[in-house]
Design an enzyme around this catalytic site. Structure first.
Site, PDB file in Angstrom:
ATOM      1  CG  ASN A   1      -1.898   1.101   1.265  1.00  0.00           C
ATOM      2  OD1 ASN A   1      -1.643   2.197   0.789  1.00  0.00           O
ATOM      3  ND2 ASN A   1      -3.043   0.850   1.884  1.00  0.00           N
TER       4      ASN A   1
ATOM      5  CG  ASP B   1      -1.435  -7.299  11.659  1.00  0.00           C
ATOM      6  OD1 ASP B   1      -1.578  -7.538  10.443  1.00  0.00           O
ATOM      7  OD2 ASP B   1      -2.126  -7.842  12.530  1.00  0.00           O
TER       8      ASP B   1
END
Length: 179
Positions: free
Chosen positions: A9, A64
């Protein structure tokens, strides 16, 4: 200092560059994600593996994140990506719609690994689950409301100011500055 951000990303890389006084480069590596209820464990294991895969020249960071819904005992938590892919945000909204407790939080753990150490940094933003609104963002952004606005209603800059990942990156930046 150079850092490799393990992500596909590019938006996450731009966000990291805003927070870190470092040359942040995207490292597209698909590490084996351990199944755990602990975001820190997942990120730390991924950072260790990615550091080795990158050749051990530059430190790596792994993030995460997850959506934790109070009335669902923290579900979907670290399984957010899987739940979004399989159930979708509409079904998660349906699960939460009739709950007395729709309080929620987005949490992120950023793990840093440099071969000698692995450190984790946590960021959280409180909010609540609402009916989907907005067209921006990604993932659960349309059903996560913070201060009266869903993340999908915020522009990227406004979202990054309050984001869970940004808060974790800010903690990492402080730690790096002290080293």
């Amino acid at each position: 200092m150079s850092l490799l951000f393990v992500t596909t990303n590019a938006g996450k890389v731009r966000e990291a560059r805003d927070y870190l006084d470092a040359d942040v480069t995207q490292f597209d590596y698909d590490y084996a994600e351990v199944q755990s209820d602990d975001l820190g464990e997942i990120a730390a294991r991924g950072a260790r593996e990615a550091y080795e895969a990158a050749g051990g020249d530059d430190p790596v960071i792994v993030d995460d994140s997850g959506l934790f819904v109070g009335g669902l005992d923290g579900f979907p938590g670290p399984y957010s990506s899987y739940v979004e892919d399989t159930l979708g945000i509409e079904r998660v909204w349906e699960l939460a719609a009739d709950l007395d407790d729709r309080a929620a939080a987005f949490r992120s753990v950023v793990a840093y690994a440099d071969g000698e150490t692995v450190e984790t940094f946590t960021g959280e933003v409180p909010g609540r689950i609402v009916a989907p609104r907005g067209t921006g963002g990604f993932g659960f952004d349309p059903i996560f409301e913070h201060d009266g606005e869903t993340f999908a209603e915020m522009d990227t800059e406004a979202k990054n100011v309050v984001s869970h990942r940004g808060r974790a990156l800010a903690s990492l930046a402080e730690w790096l500055a002290e080293r």
